[in-house]
Design a protein around this motif. Structure first.
Motif, PDB file in Angstrom:
ATOM      1  N   PHE A 175     -26.789  -5.758 128.929  1.00  0.00           N
ATOM      2  CA  PHE A 175     -26.528  -5.817 130.365  1.00  0.00           C
ATOM      3  C   PHE A 175     -25.369  -4.887 130.702  1.00  0.00           C
ATOM      4  O   PHE A 175     -24.323  -4.921 130.059  1.00  0.00           O
ATOM      5  N   ALA A 176     -25.563  -4.046 131.736  1.00  0.00           N
ATOM      6  CA  ALA A 176     -24.539  -3.081 132.157  1.00  0.00           C
ATOM      7  C   ALA A 176     -24.209  -3.324 133.629  1.00  0.00           C
ATOM      8  O   ALA A 176     -24.821  -2.734 134.518  1.00  0.00           O
ATOM      9  N   PRO A 177     -23.268  -4.224 133.900  1.00  0.00           N
ATOM     10  CA  PRO A 177     -22.977  -4.569 135.295  1.00  0.00           C
ATOM     11  C   PRO A 177     -22.439  -3.386 136.091  1.00  0.00           C
ATOM     12  O   PRO A 177     -21.689  -2.559 135.573  1.00  0.00           O
ATOM     13  N   ASP A 178     -22.873  -3.323 137.367  1.00  0.00           N
ATOM     14  CA  ASP A 178     -22.353  -2.264 138.232  1.00  0.00           C
ATOM     15  C   ASP A 178     -21.795  -2.795 139.546  1.00  0.00           C
ATOM     16  O   ASP A 178     -21.195  -2.042 140.307  1.00  0.00           O
ATOM     17  N   THR A 179     -21.988  -4.090 139.828  1.00  0.00           N
ATOM     18  CA  THR A 179     -21.379  -4.690 141.020  1.00  0.00           C
ATOM     19  C   THR A 179     -20.903  -6.096 140.679  1.00  0.00           C
ATOM     20  O   THR A 179     -21.476  -6.772 139.819  1.00  0.00           O
ATOM     21  N   TYR A 214     -26.492 -11.966 137.451  1.00  0.00           N
ATOM     22  CA  TYR A 214     -25.856 -12.998 136.622  1.00  0.00           C
ATOM     23  C   TYR A 214     -24.896 -13.760 137.527  1.00  0.00           C
ATOM     24  O   TYR A 214     -23.974 -13.175 138.090  1.00  0.00           O
ATOM     25  N   ARG A 215     -25.102 -15.064 137.648  1.00  0.00           N
ATOM     26  CA  ARG A 215     -24.212 -15.919 138.450  1.00  0.00           C
ATOM     27  C   ARG A 215     -23.426 -16.811 137.489  1.00  0.00           C
ATOM     28  O   ARG A 215     -23.982 -17.688 136.843  1.00  0.00           O
ATOM     29  N   ASP A 224     -19.600 -18.429 146.992  1.00  0.00           N
ATOM     30  CA  ASP A 224     -19.595 -19.894 146.891  1.00  0.00           C
ATOM     31  C   ASP A 224     -18.846 -20.391 145.655  1.00  0.00           C
ATOM     32  O   ASP A 224     -19.282 -21.338 144.997  1.00  0.00           O
ATOM     33  N   GLY A 225     -17.752 -19.733 145.298  1.00  0.00           N
ATOM     34  CA  GLY A 225     -16.942 -20.139 144.157  1.00  0.00           C
ATOM     35  C   GLY A 225     -17.411 -19.599 142.820  1.00  0.00           C
ATOM     36  O   GLY A 225     -16.748 -19.795 141.803  1.00  0.00           O
ATOM     37  N   ASP A 226     -18.560 -18.943 142.801  1.00  0.00           N
ATOM     38  CA  ASP A 226     -19.077 -18.348 141.573  1.00  0.00           C
ATOM     39  C   ASP A 226     -18.778 -16.853 141.564  1.00  0.00           C
ATOM     40  O   ASP A 226     -18.484 -16.253 142.601  1.00  0.00           O
ATOM     41  N   VAL A 227     -18.883 -16.254 140.389  1.00  0.00           N
ATOM     42  CA  VAL A 227     -18.770 -14.805 140.261  1.00  0.00           C
ATOM     43  C   VAL A 227     -20.176 -14.278 140.016  1.00  0.00           C
ATOM     44  O   VAL A 227     -20.834 -14.667 139.050  1.00  0.00           O
ATOM     45  N   VAL A 228     -20.637 -13.413 140.913  1.00  0.00           N
ATOM     46  CA  VAL A 228     -21.985 -12.851 140.823  1.00  0.00           C
ATOM     47  C   VAL A 228     -21.865 -11.391 140.391  1.00  0.00           C
ATOM     48  O   VAL A 228     -21.181 -10.597 141.030  1.00  0.00           O
ATOM     49  N   VAL A 229     -22.539 -11.083 139.282  1.00  0.00           N
ATOM     50  CA  VAL A 229     -22.477  -9.753 138.693  1.00  0.00           C
ATOM     51  C   VAL A 229     -23.906  -9.236 138.619  1.00  0.00           C
ATOM     52  O   VAL A 229     -24.805  -9.931 138.154  1.00  0.00           O
ATOM     53  N   GLU A 230     -24.093  -8.009 139.087  1.00  0.00           N
ATOM     54  CA  GLU A 230     -25.436  -7.416 139.073  1.00  0.00           C
ATOM     55  C   GLU A 230     -25.412  -6.087 138.334  1.00  0.00           C
ATOM     56  O   GLU A 230     -24.385  -5.418 138.288  1.00  0.00           O
ATOM     57  N   GLY A 231     -26.571  -5.740 137.794  1.00  0.00           N
ATOM     58  CA  GLY A 231     -26.700  -4.458 137.127  1.00  0.00           C
ATOM     59  C   GLY A 231     -27.954  -4.420 136.280  1.00  0.00           C
ATOM     60  O   GLY A 231     -28.660  -5.422 136.129  1.00  0.00           O
ATOM     61  N   THR A 277     -21.453 -22.407 133.502  1.00  0.00           N
ATOM     62  CA  THR A 277     -22.863 -22.168 133.832  1.00  0.00           C
ATOM     63  C   THR A 277     -23.075 -20.675 134.015  1.00  0.00           C
ATOM     64  O   THR A 277     -22.251 -19.987 134.619  1.00  0.00           O
ATOM     65  N   LEU A 278     -24.173 -20.192 133.482  1.00  0.00           N
ATOM     66  CA  LEU A 278     -24.606 -18.813 133.723  1.00  0.00           C
ATOM     67  C   LEU A 278     -26.083 -18.872 134.092  1.00  0.00           C
ATOM     68  O   LEU A 278     -26.906 -19.386 133.320  1.00  0.00           O
ATOM     69  N   GLU A 279     -26.388 -18.376 135.295  1.00  0.00           N
ATOM     70  CA  GLU A 279     -27.777 -18.300 135.746  1.00  0.00           C
ATOM     71  C   GLU A 279     -28.168 -16.838 135.860  1.00  0.00           C
ATOM     72  O   GLU A 279     -27.513 -16.067 136.562  1.00  0.00           O
ATOM     73  N   VAL A 280     -29.221 -16.470 135.145  1.00  0.00           N
ATOM     74  CA  VAL A 280     -29.695 -15.088 135.122  1.00  0.00           C
ATOM     75  C   VAL A 280     -31.052 -15.027 135.799  1.00  0.00           C
ATOM     76  O   VAL A 280     -31.960 -15.802 135.484  1.00  0.00           O
ATOM     77  N   THR A 281     -31.177 -14.097 136.772  1.00  0.00           N
ATOM     78  CA  THR A 281     -32.447 -13.884 137.458  1.00  0.00           C
ATOM     79  C   THR A 281     -32.730 -12.389 137.540  1.00  0.00           C
ATOM     80  O   THR A 281     -31.818 -11.573 137.511  1.00  0.00           O
ATOM     81  N   VAL A 282     -34.005 -12.076 137.639  1.00  0.00           N
ATOM     82  CA  VAL A 282     -34.432 -10.671 137.781  1.00  0.00           C
ATOM     83  C   VAL A 282     -34.495 -10.347 139.242  1.00  0.00           C
ATOM     84  O   VAL A 282     -34.912 -11.128 140.048  1.00  0.00           O
TER      85      VAL A 282
END
Length: 109
Positions: free
Chosen positions: A62-66, A93-94, A71-78, A104-109
């Motif tokens: 995973f190569a995050p770019d944003t 990735y939430r 809502d209190g979580d850290v949302v990382v996308e890439g 908790t880590l929730e991963v969605t496409v």
């Protein structure tokens, strides 16, 4: 890494780039939950099995770019790239963090 990620997330991402299972697990609480496209994995043993069976064999990195707070979580996308159909795919990735650990880590496409 150019982005300013909280330490547990940065540690996870850096270990993932090395495909280092122990390093990837280190930031998770013992009873953490990993939700992978709706499938729940509870506790470090189940998360380790997920990494061993679905991340390492396809060399998924995973190569995050944003990054943003939501809502209190850290949302990382890439994008994630590896030896899997459709690579690279863009993921969200939430992360829920408590006391410098991933709970908790929730991963969605």
């Amino acid at each position: 890494m150019p982005m300013d990620l909280p330490q547990p997330i940065a540690g996870y991402v850096e270990a993932n780039a090395r495909l280092d299972i122990d390093g990837m697990l280190q930031p998770f609480q013992r009873d953490a939950v990993f939700i992978d496209n709706g499938k729940h994995f509870e506790g470090q043993a189940a998360i380790r099995q997920l990494f061993e069976e679905e991340v390492i064999p396809v060399k998924a990195i995973f190569a995050p770019d944003t990054v943003r707070e939501e809502d209190g979580d850290v949302v990382v996308e890439g994008p994630a790239h590896g030896d899997f159909p459709g690579s690279p795919l863009r993921f969200t990735y939430r992360f829920t963090l408590v006391e410098d650990a991933i709970t908790t880590l929730e991963v969605t496409v």
